[in-house]
Write a protein that holds these residues in place. Structure first.
Motif, PDB file in Angstrom:
ATOM      1  N   ARG A 136      33.714  33.372  33.010  1.00 10.51           N
ATOM      2  CA  ARG A 136      33.065  34.496  33.700  1.00 10.51           C
ATOM      3  C   ARG A 136      31.602  34.181  33.973  1.00 10.51           C
ATOM      4  O   ARG A 136      31.091  34.410  35.069  1.00 10.51           O
ATOM      5  CB  ARG A 136      33.159  35.775  32.860  1.00 10.51           C
ATOM      6  N   THR A 177      31.373  31.524  36.771  1.00  9.35           N
ATOM      7  CA  THR A 177      31.749  32.085  38.075  1.00  9.35           C
ATOM      8  C   THR A 177      30.664  33.018  38.580  1.00  9.35           C
ATOM      9  O   THR A 177      30.302  32.976  39.768  1.00  9.35           O
ATOM     10  CB  THR A 177      33.100  32.821  37.976  1.00  9.35           C
ATOM     11  N   ILE A 209      34.862  34.886  48.418  1.00 13.97           N
ATOM     12  CA  ILE A 209      36.011  35.749  48.145  1.00 13.97           C
ATOM     13  C   ILE A 209      36.812  35.177  46.981  1.00 13.97           C
ATOM     14  O   ILE A 209      37.240  35.906  46.080  1.00 13.97           O
ATOM     15  CB  ILE A 209      36.884  35.923  49.398  1.00 13.97           C
ATOM     16  N   GLY A 210      37.006  33.868  46.982  1.00 14.81           N
ATOM     17  CA  GLY A 210      37.712  33.216  45.884  1.00 14.81           C
ATOM     18  C   GLY A 210      37.009  33.422  44.550  1.00 14.81           C
ATOM     19  O   GLY A 210      37.655  33.662  43.522  1.00 14.81           O
ATOM     20  N   PHE A 249      35.033  35.982  43.796  1.00 14.58           N
ATOM     21  CA  PHE A 249      35.213  37.386  43.429  1.00 14.58           C
ATOM     22  C   PHE A 249      36.619  37.624  42.875  1.00 14.58           C
ATOM     23  O   PHE A 249      36.796  38.375  41.910  1.00 14.58           O
ATOM     24  CB  PHE A 249      34.958  38.315  44.619  1.00 14.58           C
ATOM     25  N   GLU A 250      37.616  36.981  43.471  1.00 17.94           N
ATOM     26  CA  GLU A 250      38.988  37.116  42.969  1.00 17.94           C
ATOM     27  C   GLU A 250      39.126  36.501  41.582  1.00 17.94           C
ATOM     28  O   GLU A 250      39.843  37.035  40.729  1.00 17.94           O
ATOM     29  CB  GLU A 250      39.979  36.477  43.944  1.00 17.94           C
ATOM     30  N   ASN A 251      38.430  35.406  41.347  1.00 13.16           N
ATOM     31  CA  ASN A 251      38.442  34.794  40.021  1.00 13.16           C
ATOM     32  C   ASN A 251      37.834  35.741  38.987  1.00 13.16           C
ATOM     33  O   ASN A 251      38.358  35.883  37.885  1.00 13.16           O
ATOM     34  CB  ASN A 251      37.710  33.452  40.037  1.00 13.16           C
ATOM     35  N   GLU A 269      37.815  38.950  39.172  1.00 12.24           N
ATOM     36  CA  GLU A 269      38.780  40.027  38.984  1.00 12.24           C
ATOM     37  C   GLU A 269      39.875  39.601  37.997  1.00 12.24           C
ATOM     38  O   GLU A 269      40.275  40.376  37.128  1.00 12.24           O
ATOM     39  CB  GLU A 269      39.397  40.404  40.327  1.00 12.24           C
ATOM     40  N   SER A 270      40.340  38.361  38.120  1.00 13.74           N
ATOM     41  CA  SER A 270      41.378  37.873  37.205  1.00 13.74           C
ATOM     42  C   SER A 270      40.857  37.741  35.773  1.00 13.74           C
ATOM     43  O   SER A 270      41.636  37.715  34.833  1.00 13.74           O
ATOM     44  CB  SER A 270      41.947  36.538  37.686  1.00 13.74           C
ATOM     45  N   GLU A 291      35.585  42.507  37.556  1.00 12.57           N
ATOM     46  CA  GLU A 291      35.516  42.570  39.008  1.00 12.57           C
ATOM     47  C   GLU A 291      34.277  43.312  39.502  1.00 12.57           C
ATOM     48  O   GLU A 291      33.692  44.124  38.802  1.00 12.57           O
ATOM     49  CB  GLU A 291      36.779  43.192  39.588  1.00 12.57           C
ATOM     50  N   ASN A 332      33.815  46.672  45.837  1.00 13.99           N
ATOM     51  CA  ASN A 332      33.780  46.134  47.197  1.00 13.99           C
ATOM     52  C   ASN A 332      32.380  46.215  47.789  1.00 13.99           C
ATOM     53  O   ASN A 332      31.918  45.274  48.440  1.00 13.99           O
ATOM     54  CB  ASN A 332      34.766  46.885  48.102  1.00 13.99           C
ATOM     55  N   ALA A 381      30.228  43.494  46.264  1.00 10.86           N
ATOM     56  CA  ALA A 381      30.625  42.180  46.781  1.00 10.86           C
ATOM     57  C   ALA A 381      30.093  41.977  48.198  1.00 10.86           C
ATOM     58  O   ALA A 381      29.575  40.906  48.537  1.00 10.86           O
ATOM     59  CB  ALA A 381      32.141  42.028  46.742  1.00 10.86           C
TER      60      ALA A 381
END
Length: 103
Positions: free
Chosen positions: A34, A37, A60-61, A63-65, A67-68, A72, A75, A78
């Motif tokens: 975390r 990223t 975007i990738g 941000f998706e990481n 979130e996983s 997160e 929107n 971001a």
């Protein structure tokens, strides 16, 4: 305590300790990921002459990481971060997005 009970207790105790150790190990690994990223998101900057599409897809990738990893961004946040990462050549575009609350 009978040998069978001792063995059963010891196995359960060891299982709990092992689970706890794995949990601590993976939590530390997730925290590190975390942090890394988030650092990449904050340091992302589009340089003059670079294409915008690969830059935005990369973000975007990231941000998706996040979130996983259960961290997160909203929107709105971001979008603000992506707009902030664009160079001065996109200032009119950024102003237009902010004025019209574009998502």
């Amino acid at each position: 305590m009978s040998p069978d009970l001792q063995k059963n207790f010891f196995e359960k105790e060891m299982t709990f300790e092992i689970k706890s150790e794995f949990q601590n190990m993976f939590q530390e690994q997730a925290r590190t990921e975390r942090f890394e990223t988030h650092r990449q998101i904050v340091e992302s900057k589009l340089k003059k002459g670079e294409l915008i599409r690969p830059h935005v897809l990369k973000m975007i990738g990231l941000f998706e990481n996040m979130e996983s990893l259960d961290a997160e961004y909203s929107n709105e946040m971001a979008i603000d971060i992506v707009l902030h990462s664009l160079h001065k050549g996109y200032d009119k575009f950024k102003m237009n997005c902010n004025m019209h609350s574009m998502e």
